[in-house]
Structures are given as structure tokens and as C-alpha cells.
Design a protein around this motif. Structure first.
Motif, PDB file in Angstrom:
ATOM      1  N   ILE A 106      69.331 -45.196  60.852  1.00  0.00           N
ATOM      2  CA  ILE A 106      68.755 -46.418  61.428  1.00  0.00           C
ATOM      3  C   ILE A 106      69.701 -46.957  62.496  1.00  0.00           C
ATOM      4  CG2 ILE A 106      67.961 -48.761  60.925  1.00  0.00           C
ATOM      5  CD1 ILE A 106      67.479 -47.779  57.997  1.00  0.00           C
ATOM      6  N   THR A 139      66.820 -55.778  55.603  1.00  0.00           N
ATOM      7  CA  THR A 139      65.438 -55.816  56.110  1.00  0.00           C
ATOM      8  C   THR A 139      65.089 -54.494  56.784  1.00  0.00           C
ATOM      9  OG1 THR A 139      65.952 -58.099  56.638  1.00  0.00           O
ATOM     10  CG2 THR A 139      63.839 -57.259  57.434  1.00  0.00           C
ATOM     11  N   GLU A 140      66.017 -54.010  57.617  1.00  0.00           N
ATOM     12  CA  GLU A 140      65.781 -52.747  58.320  1.00  0.00           C
ATOM     13  C   GLU A 140      65.639 -51.608  57.331  1.00  0.00           C
ATOM     14  OE1 GLU A 140      68.371 -52.160  61.972  1.00  0.00           O
ATOM     15  OE2 GLU A 140      69.338 -53.846  60.968  1.00  0.00           O
ATOM     16  N   LEU A 187      62.263 -51.751  55.726  1.00  0.00           N
ATOM     17  CA  LEU A 187      61.163 -51.394  56.634  1.00  0.00           C
ATOM     18  C   LEU A 187      61.128 -49.892  56.917  1.00  0.00           C
ATOM     19  CD1 LEU A 187      61.175 -54.307  59.207  1.00  0.00           C
ATOM     20  CD2 LEU A 187      59.322 -53.679  57.660  1.00  0.00           C
ATOM     21  N   PHE A 188      62.311 -49.269  56.935  1.00  0.00           N
ATOM     22  CA  PHE A 188      62.390 -47.854  57.326  1.00  0.00           C
ATOM     23  C   PHE A 188      61.473 -46.933  56.505  1.00  0.00           C
ATOM     24  CE2 PHE A 188      64.239 -43.635  56.815  1.00  0.00           C
ATOM     25  CZ  PHE A 188      64.295 -43.211  58.126  1.00  0.00           C
ATOM     26  N   ILE A 235      57.718 -47.681  57.237  1.00  0.00           N
ATOM     27  CA  ILE A 235      57.241 -47.272  58.567  1.00  0.00           C
ATOM     28  C   ILE A 235      57.187 -45.751  58.692  1.00  0.00           C
ATOM     29  CG2 ILE A 235      57.880 -47.246  61.021  1.00  0.00           C
ATOM     30  CD1 ILE A 235      58.755 -50.158  60.670  1.00  0.00           C
ATOM     31  N   VAL A 236      58.240 -45.071  58.197  1.00  0.00           N
ATOM     32  CA  VAL A 236      58.268 -43.606  58.314  1.00  0.00           C
ATOM     33  C   VAL A 236      57.110 -42.991  57.521  1.00  0.00           C
ATOM     34  CG1 VAL A 236      59.564 -41.516  57.725  1.00  0.00           C
ATOM     35  CG2 VAL A 236      60.719 -43.435  58.792  1.00  0.00           C
ATOM     36  N   LEU A 279      53.843 -43.676  59.466  1.00  0.00           N
ATOM     37  CA  LEU A 279      53.751 -42.907  60.710  1.00  0.00           C
ATOM     38  C   LEU A 279      53.547 -41.414  60.453  1.00  0.00           C
ATOM     39  CD1 LEU A 279      56.417 -44.010  63.299  1.00  0.00           C
ATOM     40  CD2 LEU A 279      53.962 -43.779  63.584  1.00  0.00           C
ATOM     41  N   VAL A 280      54.479 -40.845  59.692  1.00  0.00           N
ATOM     42  CA  VAL A 280      54.478 -39.387  59.531  1.00  0.00           C
ATOM     43  C   VAL A 280      53.219 -38.919  58.804  1.00  0.00           C
ATOM     44  CG1 VAL A 280      55.705 -37.414  58.541  1.00  0.00           C
ATOM     45  CG2 VAL A 280      56.985 -39.259  59.595  1.00  0.00           C
ATOM     46  N   ILE A 313      50.297 -39.049  61.103  1.00  0.00           N
ATOM     47  CA  ILE A 313      50.322 -37.972  62.098  1.00  0.00           C
ATOM     48  C   ILE A 313      49.986 -36.642  61.430  1.00  0.00           C
ATOM     49  CG2 ILE A 313      51.793 -36.662  63.700  1.00  0.00           C
ATOM     50  CD1 ILE A 313      53.456 -39.221  64.062  1.00  0.00           C
TER      51      ILE A 313
END
Lengths: 395, 126
Positions: free
Chosen positions: A117, A226-227, A230-231, A234-235, A238-239, A242
């Protein structure tokens, strides 16, 4: 006299029905060789400490399944009350793709994505190192084409994944695409993961200059909770959107990581990364080993798979380092190209190797945290590559 | 060995195209994640501004609680140890003793006295 004759017959029958005799009947000698292979693997795991947590169960599973007439992997005979061998049922966890994603959950609960990150560029290095997977895939296709092995594109893909240096991913892909080659692929993947400290340094040194290896990198910025929370969310979103076929691996990896970072599920993270992971490791190891039937394992294909696996590992390491060099040039010498070598997964071994090679050149150099970025990116990268193969779009 | 051209073209197609498409997908997916992660910096700062004060307070409270807890635990442990020692010296077990109170005597003796006492105990032990 009659009594002794009967006794003699009984003893002879007992001996001929035993496993010992079966070693010397028909193809039995192959089982004997597999037992020796299993013992060698046990020696390597226990004495040399090559990935002992996995190789000990794998080797013992291999040993048990190759003891003739044990019937551990036999399917139920077909009658209503017939039951199969113990490992036949445990193997369902591999066959149905249950064990590897659960291991991934544990890996997620153990992994700190902080360095990734803090330095998102390292994701590119994790991608570059996946070249190994596709070159081995090409290599296996070529072997299939020239006729020295019967490698279909699916089998070639499962072999290629060895280059991802990620045991669970390799096992998962093999069970889905090439179940008959599962044992060879798993043994190759875990053996090479154990050999990372031997395989990687020569390649790393060959591709970089002294000055490049001595480059110091600036400290990574601190990452907030927080990051970190979220990681994984979100990953996963997204992944999986896709590439839906990555859902079992990436989904469980990110779920495990969320358990770790969210701060309110400590007990769950603890169980996922410790007890549950060890339980699954035992079951997975034993059954993967048990799938190494002599008739399948003792073929030239096994040697080809081992060779292709090593090739894939080497190319992956090389591609990572070369991409690291490109990044080094692009950033005006801020990136040490060595960290690219950690892009093959093998967490955290590959990152430790980078640290070691970097420190040989410059004792005050600390690359470990910088290398952890590409290292965990490699896990995501190889899971994505597996997803591409599993989706079947390229066949 | 006769090379089958039809087979060759399919191998080339699957292999080369698959490799290019596969690597492209891997890169695209990871670049996309990288781009989003690059925005995390700002998010992290926002988060810090909003969150930092309560986090610090929580820490202090937690630490204080921990201290109190660990102090209590230490005290209880000490009581258990002393009780066991007395029980042992009386050749009985600690469940036959009732501890009404234990008072800590603040030591205003000199260091010489303390050392003397320690030595005395030590000599009697061995």
C-alpha cells in the motif's frame, strides 16, 4: 503330517497376500521405488528442513499410498455398503477445490500488505515476475507439440503455474485443469519454493551491477489502518469483477487479510492463520502426496515438469529483476532492481533472499520491507494468472 | 518427426496469444489496483485527521486499564505465592489456610539491612 502341510499352506498364503509379496508382483516394483522417493523427501524435509510443514505430510502420504494393497485412495467399490479408502474421501477437499482457498485465507491473515500500500509501484514488479508462468506454459505446449509428452493446453497451464512459486495456487489450478498431474506439480512447486535461496541469487547477480545492488531505498511511509481495511475490500471487488474465476483464491485471501486488519476479529484471524491453516495443511499435504501413484509419478513427464518448473522459476526471477532495472532507470536510481526478484510469490522467502543479496553488497542496506511489496503483489499476480487459465478463455 | 502444421499453428495461437493476453490481463489488473492504491495517500491523511485524536485517547485508556488489570493480577499472584509459602512451611496445603489480609510494609530500612536479610534467607535456603 497333514496338519503341517495345512499350516505351511496357510503361512504361504499369508505371505503371498501381504504387501511385501505385492512389491514383487507385476508393477509392484514401481511402488517400491515410490516408497524410496517418499523416504528421500522425508529426509530432505526433516534433515534439510525443506518446507517441512508441507513436505512431511506430502512425503508420508506418498509413502502410505504406495504401500501395496493399502487401498487408501480406492474409490468405493460400487456396492451399497462399500466405502472407499480414507484418503479417497479426504482428497475430495482437493478435488472440489476446498483446501487451497482455505489455505489462502490463512495466508491472507498472516500477510501484511502495508509495504504494498505504501509503494503501489511494486505491484508492477509482482506482475512482471509472472512471465515465468507463461514461458513455462509455452514450454510445456512445445513439449506436447513435439510429442515427447502428452501435454494439452490445460496441462501446460497447470505446469506453468509452478512458476508462480505459490503452492496453494499451483495445487488449485492443477486440481481444476490437470488432476492427474497434481502430485508432480505440487512436489515441484514446494521443492522449488524451498530452493528459492539457492535458485535466485545467481540469477539476481547475473542481471544486476554492483552499483545497482547497493542502491539504498528511502523509507516507506507509514500506512493507516483505514487504508489497510480498504485494501482487501477494494482488491477483492476489483479483481473478482475483472476475473470472476479468481473468486475462490483472491476472495479468501482478501477475507483472511480483512480479519487481520479490521481490529475486531482477532480471534478469527488467529484461528484462520494458525489452527485452521495447520489442519488444512495436514489434510492437503497427505492427500496431495497420496495422489502420487507410482504409475503416474514414475514417468518422463515428471522429469519434464520438474525441468519446466525450474525454468519457470528462473524466468520469473529474471523478468522481475529486469523490470526492476527499468523502474530503477525510470525513477532515476531510486529503486533497487533486486526487489523485482521478490515478485515471484514464495512469501516471505523471496523477500529475505533480496535482503540477503542486497546486504552482501552494502551491509547497511535494508531492502526487506521494500521487497515485501512485490512479494505480496506476486501472490495476487499468480492468483490472477491462475484465474486467467481457469477461465479457459485462452484455450 | 513430421511436424503437423495445423497443430503447430494451433499451438502457436494458443501459446503466443494466450501468453500475450494473459500477461496483459495480469498487468492491467495490477496497474488498476496500483492506481487506486496511489490515491490511498490522500485518504490516509484524511483518515488520520479524523481519527488520530480518539485513537490516542483510546490507547491511553487501554494502557491504563491494562496497568490496573496487571497490577491486580500481580497482587493476586503475590498473595497466592505468599500463602503457598506459609502453607509449605507449616506442612499443610494452602486450601486449609484463610488469608484475611496481607499488608505491604513499605521498606524504610537501609539497603544494608535489606542485603543482610537477603543473605540470611539465602544462607538458610542452601
Amino acid at each position: 503330517m497333514d496338519f503341517f502341510a495345512t499350516l505351511g499352506d496357510t503361512v504361504m498364503k499369508f505371505i503371498s497376500d501381504s504387501g511385501f509379496a505385492a512389491f514383487f508382483i507385476g508393477e509392484g516394483w514401481k511402488n517400491l521405488i515410490m516408497v524410496i522417493v517418499a523416504l528421500v523427501l522425508l529426509y530432505l524435509a526433516i534433515k534439510k528442513e525443506y518446507e517441512p510443514l508441507l513436505l512431511v505430510p506430502i512425503a508420508f502420504g506418498m509413502l502410505l499410498t504406495n504401500l501395496p494393497l493399502s487401498g487408501l485412495m480406492n474409490p468405493p467399490a460400487g456396492g451399497e455398503h462399500d466405502i472407499g479408502g480414507l484418503f479417497y474421501y479426504l482428497f475430495m477437499g482437493d478435488e472440489l477445490g476446498i483446501f487451497p482457498p482455505l489455505i489462502f485465507m490463512g495466508v491472507g491473515a498472516l500477510t501484511d500488505f502495508g509495504p504494498l500500500i505504501a509503494n503501489p509501484k511494486s505491484l508492477l514488479l509482482g506482475a512482471a515476475a509472472q512471465f515465468g508462468i507463461f514461458t513455462a506454459f509455452l514450454g510445456a505446449l512445445f513439449f506436447g507439440y513435439i510429442g515427447i509428452a502428452e501435454f494439452t493446453p490445460e496441462i501446460a497451464a497447470a505446469i506453468g503455474i509452478i512458476g508462480g512459486a505459490d503452492g496453494p495456487t499451483a495445487i488449485y489450478t492443477a486440481t481444476q485443469l490437470a488432476p492427474e498431474y497434481l502430485s508432480q506439480i505440487a512436489v515441484a512447486a514446494y521443492s522449488y519454493m524451498a530452493l528459492v535461496p539457492i535458485i535466485q541469487p545467481p540469477i539476481m547477480k547475473a542481471l544486476t551491477s554492483k552499483e545497482e545492488r547497493a542502491i539504498k531505498m528511502e523509507q516507506l511511509r507509514p500506512v493507516s489502518q483505514t487504508e489497510k481495511i480498504l485494501f482487501p475490500i477494494i482488491v477483492a471487488l476489483l479483481v473478482i469483477l475483472i476475473l470472476p474465476s479468481t473468486a475462490p483464491l483472491i476472495g479468501m485471501l482478501m477475507f483472511g487479510n480483512l480479519l487481520r486488519v479490521c481490529g475486531v476479529t482477532k480471534q478469527l484471524a488467529e484461528v484462520a492463520s494458525n489452527q485452521l491453516m495447520y489442519i488444512i495443511t495436514i489434510l492437503l499435504g497427505l492427500t496431495v502426496g497420496a495422489s502420487a501413484e507410482a504409475s503416474i509419478f514414475l514417468t518422463t513427464d515428471t522429469l519434464l515438469i520438474l525441468a519446466l518448473g525450474l525454468f519457470a522459476f528462473s524466468i520469473g526471477t529474471g523478468a522481475g529483476v529486469l523490470f526492476g532495472k527499468i523502474m530503477c532507470k525510470a525513477t532515476g536510481g531510486k529503486v533497487n532492481p533486486l526487489i523485482g526478484a521478490a515478485g515471484v510469490s514464495a512469501v516471505p522467502m523471496a523477500a529475505r533472499v533480496v535482503q540477503k543479496v542486497g546486504q552482501e553488497e552494502n551491509p547497511s542496506n535494508f531492502l526487506l520491507m521494500h521487497a515485501m511489496g512485490p512479494n505480496v503483489a506476486g501472490v495476487i499476480g499468480s492468483a490472477i494468472a491462475a484465474g486467467i487459465f481457469l477461465s479457459g478463455t485462452i484455450f | 518427426m513430421v511436424l503437423n502444421t495445423a497443430l503447430l499453428s494451433s499451438i502457436v495461437e494458443i501459446g503466443i496469444l494466450g501468453t500475450i493476453a494473459g500477461m496483459l490481463m495480469v498487468f492491467l489488473a495490477l496497474i488498476l489496483i496500483a492506481l487506486i492504491l496511489a490515491q490511498f495517500k490522500h485518504l490516509g491523511n484524511l483518515g488520520k485527521k479524523n481519527e488520530a485524536p480518539p485513537v490516542v485517547e483510546n490507547k491511553v485508556v487501554v494502557e491504563e486499564e491494562r496497568k490496573v488489570q496487571s497490577n491486580q493480577e500481580d497482587e493476586l499472584e503475590l498473595v497466592a505465592v505468599i500463602t503457598a509459602a506459609i502453607a509449605a512451611s507449616m506442612n499443610t496445603t494452602s486450601d486449609k489456610l484463610v488469608v484475611k489480609s496481607l499488608r505491604r510494609v513499605s521498606s524504610n530500612k537501609s539497603a544494608w539491612n535489606a542485603t543482610g536479610r537477603h543473605e540470611n534467607i539465602h544462607n538458610n535456603l542452601y
